[in-house]
Design an enzyme around this catalytic site. Structure first.
Site, PDB file in Angstrom:
ATOM      1  N   GLU A 158      90.127  56.875  48.524  1.00 27.59           N
ATOM      2  CA  GLU A 158      89.104  57.862  48.913  1.00 27.59           C
ATOM      3  C   GLU A 158      88.800  58.796  47.751  1.00 27.59           C
ATOM      4  OE1 GLU A 158      90.274  59.787  52.586  1.00 27.59           O
ATOM      5  OE2 GLU A 158      89.333  58.196  53.731  1.00 27.59           O
ATOM      6  N   GLU A 233      90.243  51.690  56.943  1.00 27.09           N
ATOM      7  CA  GLU A 233      91.107  52.498  57.811  1.00 27.09           C
ATOM      8  C   GLU A 233      90.374  52.731  59.118  1.00 27.09           C
ATOM      9  OE1 GLU A 233      92.559  56.106  56.021  1.00 27.09           O
ATOM     10  OE2 GLU A 233      92.903  55.083  54.117  1.00 27.09           O
TER      11      GLU A 233
HETATM   12  C1  GLA Z   1      92.266  59.150  54.983  1.00 24.83           C
HETATM   13  C2  GLA Z   1      93.283  58.659  53.968  1.00 24.83           C
HETATM   14  C3  GLA Z   1      94.554  58.187  54.630  1.00 24.83           C
HETATM   15  C4  GLA Z   1      94.993  59.129  55.720  1.00 24.83           C
HETATM   16  C5  GLA Z   1      93.888  59.291  56.731  1.00 24.83           C
HETATM   17  C6  GLA Z   1      94.206  60.220  57.873  1.00 24.83           C
HETATM   18  O1  GLA Z   1      91.529  58.136  55.436  1.00 24.83           O
HETATM   19  O2  GLA Z   1      92.770  57.654  53.145  1.00 24.83           O
HETATM   20  O3  GLA Z   1      95.533  58.049  53.648  1.00 24.83           O
HETATM   21  O4  GLA Z   1      95.297  60.354  55.140  1.00 24.83           O
HETATM   22  O5  GLA Z   1      92.773  59.847  56.098  1.00 24.83           O
HETATM   23  O6  GLA Z   1      95.312  59.823  58.557  1.00 24.83           O
END
Ligand code: GLA
Length: 581
Positions: A158, A233
């Site tokens: 991210e 995710e």
């Molecule tokens: C983001 C991050 C993950 C985690 C999620 C929340 O997507 O990439 O590593 O922190 O948020 O659980």
């Protein structure tokens, strides 16, 4: 024929189109004895792939000292998945977010003045490079092209939520290639704002992270790629932080509708299939307007519970996934039971002040030094000095101090300051005799794992202590990572209402998973046979700590509770059920 995984208009495995149905399991949040069980359950639900992050800060806990053993044996985890016929997605950091201490970055980076993170800043890159040299010795041969199960790897994490240095992302991708990555690379970003734009890099396939509004989010992703479309995710739950008022749970009906829709659109990685546990001091924190450190359990209301139990969400997901793929018959081969070992009585106790010299060696300096400058990453640091000029503490202010300070004069508690309280001057008005000792016990509650505060994560006191308007100088520093509790001498004395260690014993004739109930205790952490199980705090929501059976031993088991508020119970109860609040 050499195996191959390709990204074109779709995902292809040896030329055949495949749909990735993956679930996240962080090996470092599950004891290795249970990896196979969690992976079998994943496969039985219909998943064909498992995804994991890699926490740099555990694998290189000290600069240049690498550890890939036990719970950090990533090779074994990947091979176990491969033996079960699962493919593996690796997200090797350097930054992982993941509600993990400092987003997976080693705290020792902050020992260097001027350190900048996650950008084309050479000192940072050099550390990443030397770590990747070691990590990829393990990962490279595990790729599908060489007969292993790893089909793709992620560059950074991210990044579009942090910065916009495309050159850095290019460098990251290039260094992964140089160290032996031959499988396709992906990035993952939130489909909000400019994140997908800032997080993408040429030659690397973009994916998106979300947990709702599936069609809308996939449509945004479509503007950045011609496919295949993957939700890296797919959030099916969320995490808890201390004081959030109750364990977070998701709406299962919506989860199911979203899962079905996501599987029609493309490919998914369910985040989390099992969340597991933030053992030790490894929980992360968020910082928006205030510090919100995460609890020890990373249950996440995931598909399996923290201790690996099958949930209604599991059954419902299995049914939905069954519409897209043939569900295999899998036998769960690990025998796991739960045990209520009952009430334990405290055998011995000893105060922290009485134990300092046994578990720490003081370092003297004019100004208070940060935890990182002292060479310490986690736990507590005690700052001690003598008040030879003053006879009253009127006002005190700590500059650049994190995260929680307990201030004592002649070992009497005079103030507790937490997070933003540390930014102001405090009127105390406390009389004492000249020459009295001042102790400041600083607790690192877990470094921030997201956003610009990532660059401000020095713990302890990294500035000065201003008493009655002047900087107080000459400090002794006691580092307290609490990794040497075997050195405690329980005959050294104990006083009520002070930070202290409490020792319990029990026999576990039959070993089972159990849960340590912290009812009646204030704040601190729990050790089982020397292993740091994690933190507790009476503000909740988590009330019990998960103690997996493999951490128990034959004969006598020893639990040590470290408590800082002077709020302790003479008893500790081991139950057969969790309580996440
Ligand atoms: C983001 C991050 C993950 C985690 C999620 C929340 O997507 O990439 O590593 O922190 O948020 O659980």
């Amino acid at each position: 024929m050499q195996n191959k995984f390709d990204i074109r208009d779709k995902f292809y495995l040896n030329g055949d189109e495949i749909q990735i149905i993956s679930g996240g399991i962080h090996y470092f949040r599950v004891v290795p004895e249970y990896w196979k069980d969690r992976l079998e359950k994943l496969k039985a639900m219909g998943c064909n792939t498992v995804e994991t992050y890699v926490p740099w800060n555990l694998h290189e806990e000290e600069k240049g000292k690498f550890n890939f053993n036990g719970i950090l044996d990533i090779k074994k985890f990947i091979e176990t998945a491969g033996e079960l016929g699962l493919w593996v997605i690796v997200r090797p950091s350097p930054y992982i977010c993941a509600e993990w201490e400092f987003g997976g970055l080693p705290a020792w980076l902050l020992k260097e003045d001027g350190m900048r993170l996650r950008g084309l800043y050479e000192p940072f890159l050099n550390h990443v490079k030397s770590y990747y040299k070691e990590l990829f010795k393990i990962l490279t041969p595990l790729q599908i092209n060489y007969g292993g199960p790893v089909i793709m790897m992620q560059v950074e994490n991210e990044y579009g939520y942090y910065g916009d240095d495309t050159e850095y992302l290019k460098w990251m991708a290039q260094v992964m290639r140089e160290e032996g990555t031959v499988v396709p690379l992906v990035t993952s970003d939130g489909p909000w704002g400019d994140a997908l734009e800032c997080g993408k890099v040429e030659g690397v396939h973009p994916t998106a992270n979300f947990g709702s509004k599936v069609a809308q989010q996939f449509e945004i992703l479509k503007k950045h790629t011609d496919g295949p479309f993957m939700c890296m995710e797919f959030w099916v739950g969320w995490f808890d932080h201390w004081g959030n008022g109750g364990h977070k749970t998701s709406n299962m009906e919506e989860n199911c509708k979203d899962l079905d829709e996501a599987l029609q659109y493309g490919n998914i990685n369910i985040y989390m299939f099992i969340g597991g546990t933030n053992f030790g001091f490894m929980n992360g924190s968020n910082y928006y307007d205030e510090l919100t450190p995460d609890v020890t359990s990373y249950d996440y209301d995931a598909v399996l519970t923290e201790c690996g139990d099958i949930t209604p969400k599991y059954e419902a997901f299995k049914e939905i996934i069954g519409k897209y793929t043939k569900l295999p018959e899998i036998e769960f081969t690990t025998k796991i039971e739960k045990k209520a070992y009952g009430k334990l009585s405290c055998k011995e106790k000893v105060g922290l002040f009485e134990s300092l010299e046994d578990i720490s060696a003081p370092v003297t300096d004019l100004f208070p030094k940060s935890m990182e400058k002292l060479g310490q990453s986690y736990g507590y640091t005690l700052y001690r000095s003598s008040l030879v000029k003053e006879k009253k503490l009127d006002k005190i202010r700590l500059y650049n101090a994190n995260d929680r300070a307990k201030i004592y004069i002649s070992q009497e508690a005079v103030a507790t300051l937490y997070d933003r309280e540390l930014l102001a001057e405090h009127e105390i008005s406390y009389d004492f005799e000249k020459g009295s000792t001042i102790d400041i016990l600083m607790e690192n509650m877990g470094r921030v794992n997201f956003g610009p505060y990532l660059d401000k994560q020095r713990k302890g006191i990294d500035g000065s202590v201003v008493i009655n308007g002047h900087q107080h100088m000459n400090w002794e520093h006691y580092t307290l990572p609490l990794d040497n509790l075997h050195k405690l001498d329980f005959t050294k004395g104990f006083k009520e209402q002070k930070p202290a260690f409490y020792r319990f014993e029990f026999l576990a004739e039959e070993k089972g998973d159990t849960f340590v109930d912290m009812e009646g205790w204030g704040k601190g952490c729990v050790f089982i046979n020397g292993f740091n199980l994690g933190r507790f705090w009476e503000i909740g929501p988590q009330k019990r700590l998960y103690l997996p059976a493999p951490l128990l031993q034959d004969g006598i088991n020893e639990i040590i509770v470290f408590e800082t508020e002077g709020k302790a119970s003479e008893e500790l109860v081991l139950c057969d059920k969790p309580d996440l609040g």
